[in-house]
Design an enzyme around this catalytic site. Structure first.
Site, mmCIF file in Angstrom:
data_model
loop_
_atom_site.group_PDB
_atom_site.id
_atom_site.type_symbol
_atom_site.label_atom_id
_atom_site.label_comp_id
_atom_site.label_asym_id
_atom_site.label_seq_id
_atom_site.Cartn_x
_atom_site.Cartn_y
_atom_site.Cartn_z
ATOM 1 C CG PHE A 322 -1.731 1.247 1.410
ATOM 2 C CD1 PHE A 322 -2.592 1.698 0.421
ATOM 3 C CD2 PHE A 322 -1.618 1.993 2.569
ATOM 4 C CE1 PHE A 322 -3.342 2.853 0.594
ATOM 5 C CE2 PHE A 322 -2.361 3.145 2.756
ATOM 6 C CZ PHE A 322 -3.220 3.584 1.765
ATOM 7 C CB CYS A 323 0.751 4.312 0.399
ATOM 8 S SG CYS A 323 1.145 6.077 0.330
ATOM 9 C CG LEU A 324 6.991 4.775 1.140
ATOM 10 C CD1 LEU A 324 7.736 5.152 -0.128
ATOM 11 C CD2 LEU A 324 7.379 5.697 2.282
ATOM 12 C CB ILE A 351 -3.213 -1.155 -2.786
ATOM 13 C CG1 ILE A 351 -3.368 -2.662 -3.000
ATOM 14 C CG2 ILE A 351 -4.573 -0.494 -2.594
ATOM 15 C CD1 ILE A 351 -3.861 -3.404 -1.769
ATOM 16 C CB SER A 353 1.949 1.912 -4.838
ATOM 17 O OG SER A 353 1.540 1.225 -3.678
#
Length: 588
Positions: A322-324, A351, A353
């Protein structure tokens, strides 16, 4: 457990007595609190340059400015005509986004006084944004900074934020005889005394990590200086051969995917016959100041892959992130490919990202050489950026939801917020080391090296996203304010193997926590991957409910199809160290 909420309404005198007591206590606390000089992780001169360039740019377009002024005159003429028409429930002159709940009280439409305030504010805000859009000569950081400052100003002056121009506050003030404002002042003093510079949520109940939140049973089976690896207890007799490994971002703790059991993605995956491992990052301090992106990739993601394979006995693992965390996964996949170790990962799911940072929307305001120099100097004093500073930044970007709604509730209405597991998680932030931010901010954000072939290097290896052949699902969120879905889509086209793009509904966090039982948001799928994100959306099919089952089906389709006896933490080659959520997640 949530504390019981009293249903007895106090009298105005009781409310005043309680408010005065709270003010006295808050003032005593404030008097004992030493004043702290705030750090400065930005360059004010760059902000002034952006505003000056904007002013000159606006002045250099007199014809377009005159056209805008003529439109403004017509807008205000229409406003005054409607203001004296006294027709109830008139629609607002400017469309209000569904996510903007500030004007939800019925009296914003039915009462001429409040309707006039609302409409005047919306017209003025729309005109100011139109004026800002006239200037197209600014570079991306300056343009984003002008828009950011304008949004901060417009959010702050909204009539909802003042006691005499908010119908709900007026009603509440009459009911309590003004005690709500006195109690709200006490809340303000308490927040000032905390020295954090944020509005504290005052919830009627709270959560306890490991008991009511982040409570899916499991054990820590590996740890090093950067993370603990959690393996969750199975809930089925058999499980898929390929285990799942989750890589979270560094900004908050891992358990956004393990909130309460009814919304826990971890628990749902375990119920789907999956062996689930999760990285729980350490909350770094000055000892971690030299840990950069390379450390988090090699000693973090790659080490976790090795540990999950050892604990499960599986040859390959499926990654999701997720993200970073997804950015780190992409780098790790390219590194494994360069090392001839790509077979250790079966599939990868990213997700929300980003790997292409050419379009950062609001965040571009902070990615400028001058700001990064100021941030570097700020980081060198402590060796990390504090979680409160990160919370302040994220809150400013979502000011209406994360600042001004709490100002109204806690300083004007003196109303406790309902317990929110997602906001509890948001406020449970983590620090980020100096070296990580320096390498991430300049190499990835400012120079966008991941999208330029093989400019970024980790462990001596060039990171080439195009060399990655691992099957990937890239998931974006339609209303994401952190990772714009179009930017996530652009990044998905950099990978060299099979890629499926899926677009979920809702925003950056809420769009991820979307259990099938809730039947919310919906999602879009399109097997093609055209150059334009809008072309992809035009050809996509919208489907109801949660994207979780579709993702689970994709995992099964790309797996071996084989099942093995359920794996219990500690029964493999790695012993159980301590129960989940582990000491790293519980530490401050």
């Amino acid at each position: 457990m949530s504390a019981p909420v009293s249903t007895t309404t106090p009298t105005p005198s009781q409310s005043w007595a309680k408010a005065l007591e709270n003010i006295s206590g808050a003032m005593q606390t404030l008097a004992k609190t030493p004043m702290r000089a705030p750090g400065r992780a930005y360059d004010p001169a760059m902000i002034m340059r952006a505003m000056t360039d904007f002013a000159f740019g606006l002045a250099s377009q007199p014809a377009r400015l005159a056209e805008l002024q003529m439109k403004a005159m017509n807008d205000w003429a229409s406003f005054w005509r409607s203001a004296f028409s006294f027709s109830g429930d008139a629609p607002p002159p400017v469309e209000i986004p569904r996510s903007d709940r500030r004007f939800s009280d019925p009296r914003w439409s039915s009462d001429p006084y409040f309707r006039g305030l609302r409409d005047a504010y919306l017209i003025a805000a729309d005109q100011m944004r139109s004026a800002a859009a006239l200037v197209d000569t600014l570079d991306a950081p300056s343009k984003a900074m002008v828009d950011f400052l304008l949004d901060q100003y417009l959010n702050a002056i909204a009539p909802t934020n003042f006691p005499m121009t908010n119908p709900e506050v007026v009603r509440r003030t009459v009911e309590t005889g003004g005690a709500n404002l006195a109690a709200g002042f006490a809340n303000l003093l308490q927040d000032v005394a905390s020295g954090k510079g944020v509005v504290k949520r005052r919830a009627a109940g709270s959560f306890s990590k490991g008991e009511t939140i982040a409570a899916t049973p499991g054990s820590v089976v590996f740890q090093n200086h950067l993370f603990q690896l959690i393996q969750y207890d199975p809930l089925t007799p058999e499980v898929h051969t390929e285990p799942l490994l989750y890589v979270p971002p560094l900004v908050n703790r891992y358990y956004m995917i393990d909130l309460q059991s009814k919304s826990s993605l971890v628990r749902w995956l375990v119920e789907q016959e999956r062996t689930v491992f999760v990285i729980s990052w350490v909350n770094p301090d000055e000892r971690h100041r030299d840990c950069g992106v390379e450390d988090y990739v090699l000693d973090g993601v790659v080490a976790a892959i090795e540990a999950a394979r050892k604990a499960s006995g599986a040859k390959t693992v499926d990654l999701f992130s997720f993200c970073l965390g997804g950015t780190l996964v992409a780098i790790a996949l390219a590194w494994l490919e360069a090392k001839g170790r790509a077979s250790e990962v079966g599939t990868a799911t990213l997700i929300g990202s980003m790997v292409d940072f050419s379009d950062m929307r609001d965040w571009a305001a902070f990615v400028h050489e001058a700001h990064l120099d100021a941030l570097d100097a700020h980081l060198e004093r402590r060796g990390y950026i504090d979680s409160v500073e990160l919370q302040q930044l994220f809150s400013a970007v979502r000011a209406n939801d994360l600042i001004w709604s709490s100002v109204v509730n806690h300083y004007l209405l003196d109303r406790e917020a309902p317990p929110s597991d997602l906001l509890y998680w948001f406020e449970d932030g983590a620090r980020i080391p100096e070296a990580f931010l320096k390498s991430y901010n300049r190499g990835l954000l400012l120079e966008n090296q991941l999208s330029k072939g093989a400019e970024f290097r980790v462990g001596g290896e060039a990171i080439d996203l195009g060399a990655i052949k691992t099957p990937m699902m890239v998931i974006a969120l339609k209303d994401d304010h952190v990772s714009a879905w179009e930017a996530v889509y652009r990044g998905a086209r950099h990978f060299g193997g099979e890629v499926e793009f899926l677009l979920g509904g809702s925003g950056h966090n809420a769009g991820v926590i979307n259990p099938p039982a809730a039947n919310k948001h919906g999602y879009w799928r399109n097997p093609a991957l055209p150059e334009s994100a809008q072309d992809w959306l035009a050809g996509a099919e919208k489907l109801p409910g949660s994207w979780w089952p579709a993702w689970n089906e994709w995992l099964s389709a790309h797996g071996s199809g084989k099942m093995v006896k359920a794996r219990r933490p500690g029964e493999g080659k790695l012993a159980a160290i301590e129960p989940a959520p582990g000491s790293y997640a519980l530490a401050d």
